[in-house]
Design an enzyme around this catalytic site. Structure first.
Site, mmCIF file in Angstrom:
data_model
loop_
_atom_site.group_PDB
_atom_site.id
_atom_site.type_symbol
_atom_site.label_atom_id
_atom_site.label_comp_id
_atom_site.label_asym_id
_atom_site.label_seq_id
_atom_site.Cartn_x
_atom_site.Cartn_y
_atom_site.Cartn_z
ATOM 1 N N ASP A 201 0.848 -1.208 0.000
ATOM 2 C CA ASP A 201 0.000 0.000 0.000
ATOM 3 C C ASP A 201 0.878 1.251 0.000
ATOM 4 O O ASP A 201 2.095 1.176 0.129
ATOM 5 C CB ASP A 201 -0.961 -0.017 1.199
ATOM 6 C CG ASP A 201 -0.235 -0.010 2.539
ATOM 7 O OD1 ASP A 201 0.858 -0.597 2.631
ATOM 8 O OD2 ASP A 201 -0.755 0.591 3.503
ATOM 9 N N HIS A 522 1.661 -8.728 -4.056
ATOM 10 C CA HIS A 522 0.663 -7.704 -3.720
ATOM 11 C C HIS A 522 1.438 -6.417 -3.463
ATOM 12 O O HIS A 522 1.943 -6.181 -2.358
ATOM 13 C CB HIS A 522 -0.123 -8.139 -2.475
ATOM 14 C CG HIS A 522 -1.259 -7.222 -2.141
ATOM 15 N ND1 HIS A 522 -2.501 -7.322 -2.716
ATOM 16 C CD2 HIS A 522 -1.347 -6.169 -1.293
ATOM 17 C CE1 HIS A 522 -3.295 -6.382 -2.244
ATOM 18 N NE2 HIS A 522 -2.615 -5.658 -1.368
ATOM 19 N N ASP A 564 1.387 -17.307 -5.118
ATOM 20 C CA ASP A 564 1.966 -16.185 -5.870
ATOM 21 C C ASP A 564 0.873 -15.508 -6.695
ATOM 22 O O ASP A 564 0.864 -15.571 -7.920
ATOM 23 C CB ASP A 564 3.107 -16.696 -6.768
ATOM 24 C CG ASP A 564 3.762 -15.558 -7.536
ATOM 25 O OD1 ASP A 564 3.612 -14.392 -7.114
ATOM 26 O OD2 ASP A 564 4.410 -15.835 -8.572
ATOM 27 N N GLU A 573 2.427 -10.162 -0.039
ATOM 28 C CA GLU A 573 2.691 -8.724 -0.050
ATOM 29 C C GLU A 573 4.172 -8.509 0.238
ATOM 30 O O GLU A 573 4.878 -9.438 0.665
ATOM 31 C CB GLU A 573 1.823 -8.016 1.008
ATOM 32 C CG GLU A 573 1.904 -6.488 0.918
ATOM 33 C CD GLU A 573 0.803 -5.763 1.686
ATOM 34 O OE1 GLU A 573 -0.079 -6.430 2.265
ATOM 35 O OE2 GLU A 573 0.830 -4.515 1.700
HETATM 36 O O1 G3I Z 1 -1.409 -11.032 18.432
HETATM 37 C C1 G3I Z 1 -1.828 -12.292 17.902
HETATM 38 C C2 G3I Z 1 -1.140 -13.425 18.650
HETATM 39 O O2 G3I Z 1 -1.580 -13.419 19.969
HETATM 40 C C3 G3I Z 1 -1.458 -14.764 17.958
HETATM 41 O O3 G3I Z 1 -0.722 -15.785 18.541
HETATM 42 C C4 G3I Z 1 -1.099 -14.679 16.476
HETATM 43 C C5 G3I Z 1 -1.494 -15.939 15.708
HETATM 44 O O4 G3I Z 1 -1.353 -15.740 14.329
HETATM 45 O O5 G3I Z 1 -1.776 -13.585 15.895
HETATM 46 C C6 G3I Z 1 -1.410 -12.348 16.459
HETATM 47 O O6 G3I Z 1 -2.017 -11.306 15.755
HETATM 48 C C7 G3I Z 1 -1.585 -11.098 14.431
HETATM 49 C C8 G3I Z 1 -0.938 -9.742 14.313
HETATM 50 O O7 G3I Z 1 -0.600 -9.503 12.977
HETATM 51 C C9 G3I Z 1 0.328 -9.640 15.159
HETATM 52 O O8 G3I Z 1 1.323 -10.502 14.700
HETATM 53 C C10 G3I Z 1 -2.793 -11.190 13.522
HETATM 54 O O9 G3I Z 1 -3.299 -12.519 13.525
HETATM 55 C C11 G3I Z 1 -2.408 -10.815 12.117
HETATM 56 O O10 G3I Z 1 -3.579 -10.727 11.322
HETATM 57 C C12 G3I Z 1 -1.699 -9.483 12.097
HETATM 58 O O11 G3I Z 1 -1.206 -9.278 10.806
HETATM 59 C C13 G3I Z 1 -0.744 -7.975 10.496
HETATM 60 C C14 G3I Z 1 -1.510 -7.438 9.297
HETATM 61 O O12 G3I Z 1 -0.983 -6.196 8.898
HETATM 62 C C15 G3I Z 1 -2.990 -7.267 9.560
HETATM 63 O O13 G3I Z 1 -3.202 -6.351 10.567
HETATM 64 C C16 G3I Z 1 0.733 -8.090 10.156
HETATM 65 O O14 G3I Z 1 1.468 -8.431 11.317
HETATM 66 C C17 G3I Z 1 1.245 -6.773 9.599
HETATM 67 O O15 G3I Z 1 2.555 -6.968 9.118
HETATM 68 C C18 G3I Z 1 0.363 -6.284 8.461
HETATM 69 O O16 G3I Z 1 0.794 -5.022 8.081
HETATM 70 C C19 G3I Z 1 0.223 -4.453 6.909
HETATM 71 C C20 G3I Z 1 -0.281 -3.067 7.304
HETATM 72 O O17 G3I Z 1 -1.350 -3.218 8.202
HETATM 73 C C21 G3I Z 1 -0.679 -2.260 6.075
HETATM 74 N N1 G3I Z 1 0.378 -2.225 5.105
HETATM 75 C C22 G3I Z 1 0.787 -3.546 4.663
HETATM 76 C C23 G3I Z 1 1.309 -4.357 5.833
HETATM 77 C C24 G3I Z 1 1.837 -5.699 5.399
HETATM 78 O O18 G3I Z 1 0.863 -6.620 5.073
HETATM 79 O O1 9MR Z 2 -3.674 -3.667 -0.001
HETATM 80 C C1 9MR Z 2 -3.903 -3.822 1.379
HETATM 81 C C2 9MR Z 2 -2.677 -4.380 2.054
HETATM 82 O O2 9MR Z 2 -1.616 -3.466 1.951
HETATM 83 C C3 9MR Z 2 -2.953 -4.733 3.502
HETATM 84 O O3 9MR Z 2 -1.888 -5.451 4.042
HETATM 85 C C4 9MR Z 2 -4.196 -5.571 3.607
HETATM 86 C C5 9MR Z 2 -4.581 -5.863 5.042
HETATM 87 O O4 9MR Z 2 -4.807 -4.689 5.750
HETATM 88 O O5 9MR Z 2 -5.270 -4.947 2.978
HETATM 89 C C6 9MR Z 2 -5.079 -4.726 1.608
HETATM 90 O O6 9MR Z 2 -6.191 -4.107 1.091
HETATM 91 C C7 9MR Z 2 -7.292 -4.946 0.904
HETATM 92 C C8 9MR Z 2 -8.368 -4.620 1.918
HETATM 93 O O7 9MR Z 2 -7.939 -4.921 3.229
HETATM 94 C C9 9MR Z 2 -9.615 -5.418 1.605
HETATM 95 N N1 9MR Z 2 -10.043 -5.166 0.244
HETATM 96 C C10 9MR Z 2 -9.031 -5.529 -0.764
HETATM 97 C C11 9MR Z 2 -7.759 -4.751 -0.523
HETATM 98 C C12 9MR Z 2 -6.642 -5.182 -1.488
HETATM 99 O O8 9MR Z 2 -7.028 -5.457 -2.700
#
Ligand code: G3I
Ligand code: 9MR
Length: 593
Positions: A201, A522, A564, A573
């Protein structure tokens, strides 16, 4: 007479020729088994698709090995069989229940280009043995940050085919209602340019910038000599500042604008209200906001600025002073606001517009406080920061965006000779915990299917699992620096081999590096230019059994939960906080070797 002599001579020469020729044929046929050049590449042979250092371990893992017992290494340049060996006995342990066998050719160390051949089965992807085998990759993993630059036109000289127009100048960023203060009113416009896009993003998040910059600054601090000379071909190349520090500065310049000059608090993120579409940066023009201050963002900011202050002092003395002032001001804000957590859902109930982009929400700022206190202490030697550490949790926690204590502890260990003010037992405990964690990481590797630390725990397979592998590699390199024990270096290399192909999917998880690499990450910068190959040097998130994106996966096993596909933001991503430990691992190895 002369004629007769000549005839005899000619006859004799003929005999010698025939003799030599027959001898050659005999020798040739006595040689080790011939390699059939038409053997297909067999995907069940998994290895580092770039290759190996001459004097380190070299392993391939074979799945579905059939009856094969032996393997050979074939030199691609002179078409010779250069090494033969026996496969190990079966290892029971891939996470999906496959058995595997290991082809260990560590004893072979000749520089060159090769394939590994399993008679009757097939050959591996090609690989090289070379003393600087990961040098190009290491550079690309840092150059990737240049490609992530926001607010800049990328020119052909530095970006080649990935040149692009300027997007996101971020000179008209709106203060979101959640972010208003005495000095900054709701709806006010401010300038907050530069920085790196967070990931696939286009938003910019302080928490994730924090761990990313901290990791890269530590890479520089650990190997200053190596980076004095490393040329990344970025616009600043050739100035007085090492290229790695120039690249990091692009993001520091942005971070510094995220601090409220009034009270010192730091906004959690700069973002659109919802994610933009898959369009090029100059076409992604929705209003951007600075959103709510948080304790975690402010402490991460303080840590990074304190570390930057001491590192840039020799190159940019004025910035160095500014960074430290910013760090101290942020620290004071966090002292007065120890528990301002970022809770997006609650925020959206109160303020408009709703913000639904990445949260980086974290309910415990204790580790951020440890990190900030450590960096501030190292830079200032002021004992008020030691007060914060004296009773702090010293147990080892692998770094991730929501767990940063050990970024601070790594730094304290790095500077242990200059911080004699701290009690020796306390420092000794850090070292004990670091080494215990590193040894623990190595435990059980032999029983894993791909012979890697990464697979010893199924819990390692989370969103961004490849960064877990990279961070484990970093831990092992720190243990190696503390002890010089080769086993730690080999363990770090095992995880790098994992990332580059010796794994359950057979992908080298870095765009543009290896024979089978992600083609559809992604990544808005890549997806908006389908006419180009994906931007190179990016580590994708990797296997994640959470599969939160709802895309189609071929397997639900933890280490195979990767696809992929563009849609797969949960496994495919790219992100700056994943590239940073990967850049650490590859470049640090090159610097050490
Ligand atoms: O905290 C719980 C933990 O207690 C549990 O054991 C574990 C099991 O999977 O999950 C943990 O929570 C996870 C959290 O990350 C912390 O690691 C969630 O399930 C997981 O959904 C969450 O994922 C994050 C994701 O955003 C969704 O919020 C990723 O770490 C994080 O790297 C990712 O970051 C995104 C940004 O929001 C937006 N930009 C892109 C970026 C990369 O995808
Ligand atoms: O593109 C977004 C990505 O950077 C984030 O990691 C992800 C989770 O927050 O979300 C992606 O955006 C998606 C959104 O959450 C749901 N609708 C589709 C978007 C991507 O196509």
């Amino acid at each position: 007479m002369i004629k007769k002599l000549n005839i005899n001579l000619v006859n004799e020469m003929r005999y010698t020729y025939i003799l030599t020729f027959s001898l050659l044929i005999i020798l040739w046929s006595c040689k080790a088994p011939m390699v059939d050049e038409s053997l297909p590449v067999d995907e069940s042979i998994r290895l580092n698709q770039l290759g190996f250092y001459p004097d380190q371990d070299k392993r391939a893992v074979i799945l579905n090995h059939g009856e094969a017992e032996d393997f050979a290494v074939w030199d691609l340049d002179n078409k010779d069989i250069v090494y033969q060996g026996e496969l190990s006995k079966e290892v029971t342990g891939t996470l999906s229940g496959h058995t595997s066998r290991v082809a260990d050719f560590s004893a072979f160390s000749q520089v060159g280009n090769y394939v590994l051949v399993l008679n009757g089965v097939g050959k591996s992807h090609p690989f090289e043995i070379h003393p600087q085998i990961h040098k190009k990759l290491g550079k690309a993993s840092i150059k990737a940050f240049y490609y992530q630059r926001s607010g800049m036109e990328l020119d052909k000289t530095h970006a080649g085919i990935w040149a692009r127009q300027l997007g996101h100048p971020d000179d008209q960023v709106m203060v979101h209602p959640s972010a208003s203060s005495d000095s900054r009113k709701v709806g006010e416009l401010l300038s907050s340019p530069k920085g790196w896009y967070d990931a696939g993003d286009y938003n910019k998040y302080i928490v994730n910038s924090g761990i990313t910059v901290g990791t890269l600054l530590s890479l520089f601090e650990d190997h200053p000599g190596y980076f004095q000379k490393l040329d990344l071909n970025i616009p600043e190349s050739g100035d007085q500042v090492p290229d790695l520090l120039d690249e990091i500065r692009w993001n520091l310049d942005w971070m510094i604008t995220m601090q409220d000059p009034g009270d010192g608090g730091v906004y959690h993120k700069l973002t659109t209200a919802r994610f933009e579409g898959m369009v090029e940066p100059h076409l992604a023009v929705s209003q951007r906001y600075v959103v709510a201050k948080s304790t975690t963002a402010t402490l991460d900011f303080a840590a990074v600025m304190a570390q930057a202050s001491r590192i840039y002092k020799a190159y940019l003395p004025e910035e160095s002073v500014m960074y430290l002032k910013a760090a101290e001001k942020a620290w004071s804000w966090a002292k007065q606001n120890p528990d301002v957590l970022y809770k997006q859902n609650e925020m959206n109930m109160v303020f408009d517009p709703d913000v639904v982009t990445g949260t980086y929400g974290d309910h415990n700022p204790a580790d951020e406080r440890i990190w900030a206190a450590s960096e501030l202490f190292i830079t200032t030697h002021n004992l008020i920061y030691w007060d914060e550490l004296i009773d702090a949790d010293q147990s080892f926690k692998l770094p991730s965006w929501n767990q940063v204590a050990w970024l601070g502890y790594y730094s304290l260990l790095r500077h242990q000779d200059n911080i004699t003010l701290l009690p020796q037992e306390w420092m000794a405990m850090l070292k004990i915990n670091l080494l215990a964690a590193a040894r623990n990481q190595l435990e059980g590797i032999d029983a894993t299917g791909f012979h890697t630390p990464m697979e010893t725990e199924v819990g390692n397979f989370i969103w961004g699992s490849n960064a877990v592998a990279a961070n484990q590699g970093m831990l092992l390199l720190y243990a190696y620096r503390q002890t010089n024990e080769p086993v730690f270096l080999e363990g770090a290399l095992d995880n790098l081999d994992y990332l580059l192909g010796r794994n359950a999917t057979g992908y080298s998880y870095v765009t543009g590096f290896g024979s089978k690499t992600p083609l559809h990450p992604h990544h808005r910068l890549a997806e908006s230019r389908p006419d180009l190959p994906p931007l190179p040097g990016f580590l994708v998130g990797g296997p994640n059994p959470g599969q939160q994106d709802g895309c189609t996966y071929i397997s639900s096993f933890a280490d195979e939960s990767y696809t992929d596909e563009n849609c797969s933001y949960a496994s495919n991503e790219i992100a700056i906080n994943w590239n940073a430990p990967f850049a650490y691992l590859t470049n640090s190895l090159e610097a050490i070797k």
